[in-house]
Design a protein around this motif. Structure first.
Motif, PDB file in Angstrom:
ATOM      1  N   HIS A 124       0.826  -1.215   0.000  1.00  0.00           N
ATOM      2  CA  HIS A 124       0.000   0.000   0.000  1.00  0.00           C
ATOM      3  C   HIS A 124       0.857   1.261   0.000  1.00  0.00           C
ATOM      4  O   HIS A 124       0.655   2.163  -0.824  1.00  0.00           O
ATOM      5  CB  HIS A 124      -0.936  -0.014   1.209  1.00  0.00           C
ATOM      6  CG  HIS A 124      -1.492   1.316   1.574  1.00  0.00           C
ATOM      7  ND1 HIS A 124      -2.363   2.021   0.766  1.00  0.00           N
ATOM      8  CD2 HIS A 124      -1.300   2.097   2.684  1.00  0.00           C
ATOM      9  CE1 HIS A 124      -2.689   3.165   1.356  1.00  0.00           C
ATOM     10  NE2 HIS A 124      -2.043   3.236   2.515  1.00  0.00           N
ATOM     11  N   VAL A 125       1.837   1.341   0.913  1.00  0.00           N
ATOM     12  CA  VAL A 125       2.625   2.569   0.984  1.00  0.00           C
ATOM     13  C   VAL A 125       3.506   2.736  -0.249  1.00  0.00           C
ATOM     14  O   VAL A 125       3.755   3.871  -0.694  1.00  0.00           O
ATOM     15  CB  VAL A 125       3.452   2.655   2.288  1.00  0.00           C
ATOM     16  CG1 VAL A 125       2.530   2.629   3.495  1.00  0.00           C
ATOM     17  CG2 VAL A 125       4.518   1.578   2.389  1.00  0.00           C
ATOM     18  N   CYS A 139       1.335   4.116  -2.881  1.00  0.00           N
ATOM     19  CA  CYS A 139       1.100   5.542  -2.617  1.00  0.00           C
ATOM     20  C   CYS A 139       2.276   6.392  -3.086  1.00  0.00           C
ATOM     21  O   CYS A 139       2.084   7.482  -3.655  1.00  0.00           O
ATOM     22  CB  CYS A 139       0.842   5.765  -1.131  1.00  0.00           C
ATOM     23  SG  CYS A 139      -0.752   5.142  -0.556  1.00  0.00           S
ATOM     24  N   LEU A 187       5.535   9.425   2.301  1.00  0.00           N
ATOM     25  CA  LEU A 187       4.571   8.441   1.804  1.00  0.00           C
ATOM     26  C   LEU A 187       4.923   7.027   2.237  1.00  0.00           C
ATOM     27  O   LEU A 187       4.038   6.246   2.606  1.00  0.00           O
ATOM     28  CB  LEU A 187       4.463   8.544   0.281  1.00  0.00           C
ATOM     29  CG  LEU A 187       3.595   9.720  -0.176  1.00  0.00           C
ATOM     30  CD1 LEU A 187       3.743   9.980  -1.670  1.00  0.00           C
ATOM     31  CD2 LEU A 187       2.132   9.464   0.175  1.00  0.00           C
ATOM     32  N   HIS A 224       4.026   6.650   6.106  1.00  0.00           N
ATOM     33  CA  HIS A 224       2.787   7.219   6.648  1.00  0.00           C
ATOM     34  C   HIS A 224       1.957   6.208   7.425  1.00  0.00           C
ATOM     35  O   HIS A 224       1.091   6.593   8.212  1.00  0.00           O
ATOM     36  CB  HIS A 224       1.962   7.886   5.540  1.00  0.00           C
ATOM     37  CG  HIS A 224       1.164   6.962   4.664  1.00  0.00           C
ATOM     38  ND1 HIS A 224       1.614   6.510   3.444  1.00  0.00           N
ATOM     39  CD2 HIS A 224      -0.078   6.426   4.817  1.00  0.00           C
ATOM     40  CE1 HIS A 224       0.688   5.746   2.883  1.00  0.00           C
ATOM     41  NE2 HIS A 224      -0.345   5.674   3.694  1.00  0.00           N
ATOM     42  N   ASP A 225       2.209   4.910   7.260  1.00  0.00           N
ATOM     43  CA  ASP A 225       1.496   3.884   8.024  1.00  0.00           C
ATOM     44  C   ASP A 225       2.429   3.143   8.981  1.00  0.00           C
ATOM     45  O   ASP A 225       2.114   2.027   9.406  1.00  0.00           O
ATOM     46  CB  ASP A 225       0.869   2.863   7.068  1.00  0.00           C
ATOM     47  CG  ASP A 225      -0.511   3.285   6.601  1.00  0.00           C
ATOM     48  OD1 ASP A 225      -1.017   4.329   7.064  1.00  0.00           O
ATOM     49  OD2 ASP A 225      -1.093   2.580   5.751  1.00  0.00           O
ATOM     50  N   HIS A 283      -2.252  13.033   6.527  1.00  0.00           N
ATOM     51  CA  HIS A 283      -2.460  12.360   5.248  1.00  0.00           C
ATOM     52  C   HIS A 283      -3.907  11.916   5.034  1.00  0.00           C
ATOM     53  O   HIS A 283      -4.298  11.585   3.911  1.00  0.00           O
ATOM     54  CB  HIS A 283      -1.497  11.165   5.093  1.00  0.00           C
ATOM     55  CG  HIS A 283      -1.874   9.922   5.830  1.00  0.00           C
ATOM     56  ND1 HIS A 283      -1.302   9.566   7.030  1.00  0.00           N
ATOM     57  CD2 HIS A 283      -2.742   8.927   5.528  1.00  0.00           C
ATOM     58  CE1 HIS A 283      -1.801   8.404   7.432  1.00  0.00           C
ATOM     59  NE2 HIS A 283      -2.694   7.990   6.537  1.00  0.00           N
ATOM     60  N   ASN A 335      -1.476   9.375  -1.021  1.00  0.00           N
ATOM     61  CA  ASN A 335      -2.338   8.419  -0.340  1.00  0.00           C
ATOM     62  C   ASN A 335      -3.752   8.455  -0.896  1.00  0.00           C
ATOM     63  O   ASN A 335      -4.371   7.411  -1.134  1.00  0.00           O
ATOM     64  CB  ASN A 335      -2.362   8.723   1.159  1.00  0.00           C
ATOM     65  CG  ASN A 335      -3.304   7.805   1.916  1.00  0.00           C
ATOM     66  OD1 ASN A 335      -3.053   6.614   2.064  1.00  0.00           O
ATOM     67  ND2 ASN A 335      -4.415   8.348   2.387  1.00  0.00           N
ATOM     68  N   GLU A 341      -4.707   6.418  -3.946  1.00  0.00           N
ATOM     69  CA  GLU A 341      -4.881   4.986  -3.701  1.00  0.00           C
ATOM     70  C   GLU A 341      -6.369   4.633  -3.618  1.00  0.00           C
ATOM     71  O   GLU A 341      -6.790   3.557  -4.027  1.00  0.00           O
ATOM     72  CB  GLU A 341      -4.154   4.607  -2.398  1.00  0.00           C
ATOM     73  CG  GLU A 341      -4.388   3.203  -1.904  1.00  0.00           C
ATOM     74  CD  GLU A 341      -3.490   2.157  -2.543  1.00  0.00           C
ATOM     75  OE1 GLU A 341      -3.163   1.166  -1.887  1.00  0.00           O
ATOM     76  OE2 GLU A 341      -3.117   2.335  -3.721  1.00  0.00           O
TER      77      GLU A 341
END
Length: 260
Positions: A77-78, A81, A108, A111-112, A166, A186, A189
């Motif tokens: 996912h990241v 992004c 980016l 961010h998670d 974000h 983000n 996505e």
């Protein structure tokens, strides 16, 4: 003084933090570096991934390694992004001229960083939004890196703000171009496949290449609306970190998923 620690030592380093976004990894005082502009993009090393030219400096490579080690469930996912964000810059020369590529990449990819559903995770607090936990961890990663330790405070702050905001368009879209671009990396996505959603010039061919390189196996993103995976992702925070969830964007989705 050697500031870069092996990734295996980073949890201890990064959890020695306070609420301040610019908490340093070491209490030893040091003179702040001069407020120099970021490196010229043309002077930075690059690599190509999914047909996209990406900045490839040591701090960017180490940020990717950190994301892969401590947020493996959201790694694809990241990375998507980051690639969506790079494609947005490809299609918007005006924005690209204003964005710090290292800030953009680190923001980016990290961010998670604290999004794990585990209160024992080294970056996860019991009472802060995961975006804030991720921002604090990212800032401390930068401060503890041999290159990031030379960043002026404003570059670290842009990463912190980009990560913390974000999921907050009402704020992020009115901040500096770096923060604006991290938000859109983000958001694309989720927006790209949504009817009427923003695509920011990204073509179907470009989109397909990114999805091939980093398939959507983590249950998030590239949807035509809130997926069940996203709802349950948010619902965990409603149940286990309610103080950080009430009144923010995730609360309604968490209640919808049945976790009150």
């Amino acid at each position: 003084m050697q500031l870069l620690s092996p990734l295996s030592a980073l949890p201890l380093l990064l959890t020695l933090t306070s609420l301040s976004p610019l908490t340093t990894a070491s209490p030893a005082p040091r003179a702040p570096p001069p407020n120099l502009p970021p490196p010229n993009p043309s002077s930075l090393p690059h690599r190509t991934l999914a047909g996209i030219r990406l900045v490839d400096t040591p701090i960017v490579r180490d940020a990717e390694a950190l994301a892969k080690q401590y947020s493996p469930g959201s790694y694809n996912h990241v990375m998507r992004c980051w690639l969506w964000g790079a494609l947005q810059l490809r299609h918007n020369a005006t924005l690209a001229a204003q964005v710090d590529l290292e800030v953009h990449a680190v923001g980016l990819m990290l961010h998670d960083l604290a999004s794990a559903h585990n209160l024992s995770h080294p970056f996860v607090s019991a009472d802060r939004r995961f975006e804030v936990d991720s921002a604090i961890a990212a800032a401390n990663f930068i401060r503890g890196h041999r290159d990031g330790g030379e960043w002026p405070d404003w570059r670290v702050q842009r990463v912190w703000d980009g990560i913390a905001l974000h999921a907050e368009p009402k704020l992020a879209l009115y901040k500096e171009p770096d923060v604006f671009a991290i938000y859109w990396g983000n958001e694309l996505e989720w927006s790209y496949g949504r009817p009427g959603g923003q695509r920011m010039g990204i073509t179907e061919e470009e989109h397909a290449a990114v999805m091939e390189a980093f398939p959507n196996e983590d249950g998030g993103g590239d949807s035509d609306g809130p997926s069940a995976g996203l709802l349950w992702f948010i619902a965990w925070y409603c149940k286990y970190k309610p103080e950080s969830t009430y009144g923010v964007w995730g609360c309604g989705a968490g209640l919808f998923a049945g976790w009150t």
